[in-house]
Design a protein around this motif. Structure first.
Motif, PDB file in Angstrom:
ATOM      1  N   VAL A  27       0.066  -8.975 -11.334  1.00 42.36           N
ATOM      2  CA  VAL A  27      -0.561  -9.485 -10.114  1.00 42.36           C
ATOM      3  C   VAL A  27       0.061 -10.839  -9.783  1.00 42.36           C
ATOM      4  O   VAL A  27       0.094 -11.742 -10.608  1.00 42.36           O
ATOM      5  CB  VAL A  27      -2.097  -9.616 -10.274  1.00 42.36           C
ATOM      6  CG1 VAL A  27      -2.708 -10.316  -9.074  1.00 42.36           C
ATOM      7  CG2 VAL A  27      -2.725  -8.257 -10.481  1.00 42.36           C
ATOM      8  N   GLN A  28       0.564 -10.950  -8.570  1.00 45.03           N
ATOM      9  CA  GLN A  28       1.179 -12.197  -8.122  1.00 45.03           C
ATOM     10  C   GLN A  28       0.168 -13.101  -7.415  1.00 45.03           C
ATOM     11  O   GLN A  28       0.236 -14.306  -7.517  1.00 45.03           O
ATOM     12  CB  GLN A  28       2.331 -11.906  -7.162  1.00 45.03           C
ATOM     13  CG  GLN A  28       3.493 -11.241  -7.835  1.00 45.03           C
ATOM     14  CD  GLN A  28       4.106 -12.128  -8.903  1.00 45.03           C
ATOM     15  OE1 GLN A  28       4.524 -13.241  -8.625  1.00 45.03           O
ATOM     16  NE2 GLN A  28       4.137 -11.642 -10.123  1.00 45.03           N
ATOM     17  N   ARG A  29      -0.763 -12.471  -6.665  1.00 45.58           N
ATOM     18  CA  ARG A  29      -1.720 -13.250  -5.884  1.00 45.58           C
ATOM     19  C   ARG A  29      -2.943 -12.393  -5.596  1.00 45.58           C
ATOM     20  O   ARG A  29      -2.834 -11.193  -5.399  1.00 45.58           O
ATOM     21  CB  ARG A  29      -1.082 -13.674  -4.564  1.00 45.58           C
ATOM     22  CG  ARG A  29      -1.940 -14.571  -3.686  1.00 45.58           C
ATOM     23  CD  ARG A  29      -1.226 -14.926  -2.398  1.00 45.58           C
ATOM     24  NE  ARG A  29      -1.086 -13.770  -1.526  1.00 45.58           N
ATOM     25  CZ  ARG A  29      -1.990 -13.387  -0.637  1.00 45.58           C
ATOM     26  NH1 ARG A  29      -3.110 -14.061  -0.502  1.00 45.58           N
ATOM     27  NH2 ARG A  29      -1.781 -12.338   0.128  1.00 45.58           N
ATOM     28  N   ALA A  30      -4.094 -13.050  -5.594  1.00 41.97           N
ATOM     29  CA  ALA A  30      -5.335 -12.376  -5.203  1.00 41.97           C
ATOM     30  C   ALA A  30      -6.035 -13.254  -4.182  1.00 41.97           C
ATOM     31  O   ALA A  30      -6.268 -14.426  -4.421  1.00 41.97           O
ATOM     32  CB  ALA A  30      -6.233 -12.153  -6.410  1.00 41.97           C
ATOM     33  N   ASP A  31      -6.339 -12.683  -3.037  1.00 41.78           N
ATOM     34  CA  ASP A  31      -7.047 -13.395  -1.974  1.00 41.78           C
ATOM     35  C   ASP A  31      -8.440 -12.787  -1.890  1.00 41.78           C
ATOM     36  O   ASP A  31      -8.589 -11.626  -1.506  1.00 41.78           O
ATOM     37  CB  ASP A  31      -6.300 -13.252  -0.652  1.00 41.78           C
ATOM     38  CG  ASP A  31      -6.990 -13.978   0.486  1.00 41.78           C
ATOM     39  OD1 ASP A  31      -7.665 -14.989   0.228  1.00 41.78           O
ATOM     40  OD2 ASP A  31      -6.846 -13.527   1.643  1.00 41.78           O
ATOM     41  N   VAL A  32      -9.456 -13.551  -2.271  1.00 40.39           N
ATOM     42  CA  VAL A  32     -10.833 -13.058  -2.304  1.00 40.39           C
ATOM     43  C   VAL A  32     -11.577 -13.585  -1.085  1.00 40.39           C
ATOM     44  O   VAL A  32     -11.651 -14.795  -0.863  1.00 40.39           O
ATOM     45  CB  VAL A  32     -11.552 -13.502  -3.595  1.00 40.39           C
ATOM     46  CG1 VAL A  32     -12.963 -12.932  -3.636  1.00 40.39           C
ATOM     47  CG2 VAL A  32     -10.758 -13.081  -4.820  1.00 40.39           C
ATOM     48  N   ASN A  33     -12.132 -12.671  -0.287  1.00 41.18           N
ATOM     49  CA  ASN A  33     -12.885 -13.042   0.906  1.00 41.18           C
ATOM     50  C   ASN A  33     -14.355 -12.768   0.648  1.00 41.18           C
ATOM     51  O   ASN A  33     -14.773 -11.608   0.538  1.00 41.18           O
ATOM     52  CB  ASN A  33     -12.377 -12.253   2.113  1.00 41.18           C
ATOM     53  CG  ASN A  33     -12.996 -12.720   3.399  1.00 41.18           C
ATOM     54  OD1 ASN A  33     -14.200 -12.959   3.480  1.00 41.18           O
ATOM     55  ND2 ASN A  33     -12.170 -12.836   4.424  1.00 41.18           N
ATOM     56  N   LEU A  34     -15.142 -13.822   0.552  1.00 38.27           N
ATOM     57  CA  LEU A  34     -16.565 -13.696   0.244  1.00 38.27           C
ATOM     58  C   LEU A  34     -17.331 -13.029   1.381  1.00 38.27           C
ATOM     59  O   LEU A  34     -18.231 -12.226   1.140  1.00 38.27           O
ATOM     60  CB  LEU A  34     -17.154 -15.077  -0.063  1.00 38.27           C
ATOM     61  CG  LEU A  34     -18.599 -15.130  -0.515  1.00 38.27           C
ATOM     62  CD1 LEU A  34     -18.808 -14.313  -1.784  1.00 38.27           C
ATOM     63  CD2 LEU A  34     -19.027 -16.574  -0.744  1.00 38.27           C
ATOM     64  N   GLN A  35     -16.959 -13.328   2.623  1.00 43.43           N
ATOM     65  CA  GLN A  35     -17.673 -12.762   3.773  1.00 43.43           C
ATOM     66  C   GLN A  35     -17.501 -11.254   3.881  1.00 43.43           C
ATOM     67  O   GLN A  35     -18.463 -10.538   4.140  1.00 43.43           O
ATOM     68  CB  GLN A  35     -17.242 -13.439   5.059  1.00 43.43           C
ATOM     69  CG  GLN A  35     -17.731 -14.869   5.157  1.00 43.43           C
ATOM     70  CD  GLN A  35     -17.326 -15.524   6.456  1.00 43.43           C
ATOM     71  OE1 GLN A  35     -16.298 -15.194   7.031  1.00 43.43           O
ATOM     72  NE2 GLN A  35     -18.150 -16.443   6.918  1.00 43.43           N
ATOM     73  N   THR A  36     -16.279 -10.772   3.679  1.00 48.91           N
ATOM     74  CA  THR A  36     -16.036  -9.326   3.782  1.00 48.91           C
ATOM     75  C   THR A  36     -16.205  -8.626   2.447  1.00 48.91           C
ATOM     76  O   THR A  36     -16.164  -7.402   2.378  1.00 48.91           O
ATOM     77  CB  THR A  36     -14.619  -9.031   4.319  1.00 48.91           C
ATOM     78  OG1 THR A  36     -13.652  -9.544   3.395  1.00 48.91           O
ATOM     79  CG2 THR A  36     -14.414  -9.627   5.695  1.00 48.91           C
ATOM     80  N   LYS A  37     -16.355  -9.439   1.367  1.00 52.79           N
ATOM     81  CA  LYS A  37     -16.497  -8.923   0.004  1.00 52.79           C
ATOM     82  C   LYS A  37     -15.305  -8.033  -0.372  1.00 52.79           C
ATOM     83  O   LYS A  37     -15.453  -6.945  -0.923  1.00 52.79           O
ATOM     84  CB  LYS A  37     -17.819  -8.197  -0.172  1.00 52.79           C
ATOM     85  CG  LYS A  37     -19.010  -9.112   0.090  1.00 52.79           C
ATOM     86  CD  LYS A  37     -20.279  -8.538  -0.415  1.00 52.79           C
ATOM     87  CE  LYS A  37     -21.494  -9.361  -0.095  1.00 52.79           C
ATOM     88  NZ  LYS A  37     -21.442 -10.763  -0.340  1.00 52.79           N
ATOM     89  N   GLN A  38     -14.105  -8.551  -0.080  1.00 51.66           N
ATOM     90  CA  GLN A  38     -12.875  -7.831  -0.385  1.00 51.66           C
ATOM     91  C   GLN A  38     -11.896  -8.717  -1.133  1.00 51.66           C
ATOM     92  O   GLN A  38     -11.869  -9.929  -0.934  1.00 51.66           O
ATOM     93  CB  GLN A  38     -12.200  -7.340   0.896  1.00 51.66           C
ATOM     94  CG  GLN A  38     -12.975  -6.272   1.621  1.00 51.66           C
ATOM     95  CD  GLN A  38     -12.227  -5.773   2.842  1.00 51.66           C
ATOM     96  OE1 GLN A  38     -11.412  -6.479   3.414  1.00 51.66           O
ATOM     97  NE2 GLN A  38     -12.507  -4.547   3.235  1.00 51.66           N
ATOM     98  N   VAL A  39     -11.080  -8.074  -1.959  1.00 51.62           N
ATOM     99  CA  VAL A  39      -9.998  -8.751  -2.665  1.00 51.62           C
ATOM    100  C   VAL A  39      -8.697  -8.083  -2.239  1.00 51.62           C
ATOM    101  O   VAL A  39      -8.544  -6.873  -2.374  1.00 51.62           O
ATOM    102  CB  VAL A  39     -10.152  -8.623  -4.198  1.00 51.62           C
ATOM    103  CG1 VAL A  39      -9.029  -9.363  -4.903  1.00 51.62           C
ATOM    104  CG2 VAL A  39     -11.494  -9.119  -4.661  1.00 51.62           C
ATOM    105  N   THR A  40      -7.778  -8.865  -1.712  1.00 53.98           N
ATOM    106  CA  THR A  40      -6.450  -8.367  -1.372  1.00 53.98           C
ATOM    107  C   THR A  40      -5.510  -8.840  -2.471  1.00 53.98           C
ATOM    108  O   THR A  40      -5.443 -10.027  -2.770  1.00 53.98           O
ATOM    109  CB  THR A  40      -5.999  -8.893   0.006  1.00 53.98           C
ATOM    110  OG1 THR A  40      -6.972  -8.488   0.974  1.00 53.98           O
ATOM    111  CG2 THR A  40      -4.637  -8.328   0.380  1.00 53.98           C
ATOM    112  N   ILE A  41      -4.815  -7.882  -3.076  1.00 53.01           N
ATOM    113  CA  ILE A  41      -4.011  -8.147  -4.269  1.00 53.01           C
ATOM    114  C   ILE A  41      -2.554  -7.841  -3.981  1.00 53.01           C
ATOM    115  O   ILE A  41      -2.227  -6.765  -3.466  1.00 53.01           O
ATOM    116  CB  ILE A  41      -4.489  -7.273  -5.445  1.00 53.01           C
ATOM    117  CG1 ILE A  41      -5.991  -7.437  -5.638  1.00 53.01           C
ATOM    118  CG2 ILE A  41      -3.739  -7.593  -6.708  1.00 53.01           C
ATOM    119  CD1 ILE A  41      -6.699  -6.166  -5.940  1.00 53.01           C
ATOM    120  N   ASP A  42      -1.680  -8.793  -4.325  1.00 54.83           N
ATOM    121  CA  ASP A  42      -0.233  -8.579  -4.256  1.00 54.83           C
ATOM    122  C   ASP A  42       0.277  -8.337  -5.671  1.00 54.83           C
ATOM    123  O   ASP A  42       0.038  -9.147  -6.561  1.00 54.83           O
ATOM    124  CB  ASP A  42       0.473  -9.803  -3.667  1.00 54.83           C
ATOM    125  CG  ASP A  42       0.180  -9.997  -2.189  1.00 54.83           C
ATOM    126  OD1 ASP A  42      -0.107  -9.001  -1.508  1.00 54.83           O
ATOM    127  OD2 ASP A  42       0.248 -11.154  -1.724  1.00 54.83           O
TER     128      ASP A  42
END
Length: 68
Positions: free
Chosen positions: A30-45
């Motif tokens: 995993v290079q990067r994880a962007d966690v969005n609390l409002q949408t409750k999603q994690v976008t992972i590179d």
């Protein structure tokens, strides 16, 4: 680089968000994880060829949250 988005149930505050981000970014490949609390999603590179979404989901579960 490959990108995936995972919905995560159970996050309710900034502490939750940071905990998930730190845990996911510690997974090999995993290079990067962007966690969005409002949408409750994690976008992972992921690094090319090292994608392991099931390992990321297991890590999220071990951290105390529910990947969907």
């Amino acid at each position: 680089m490959t990108q995936e988005t995972v919905k995560v149930e159970g996050m309710s505050c900034m502490h939750c968000q940071l905990r998930v981000k730190k845990a996911v970014e510690a997974v090999e490949g995993v290079q990067r994880a962007d966690v969005n609390l409002q949408t409750k999603q994690v976008t992972i590179d992921f690094e090319e060829g090292k994608e392991n979404l099931e390992k990321v989901k297991a890590t999220i579960r071990e951290t105390g949250y529910v990947p969907v």
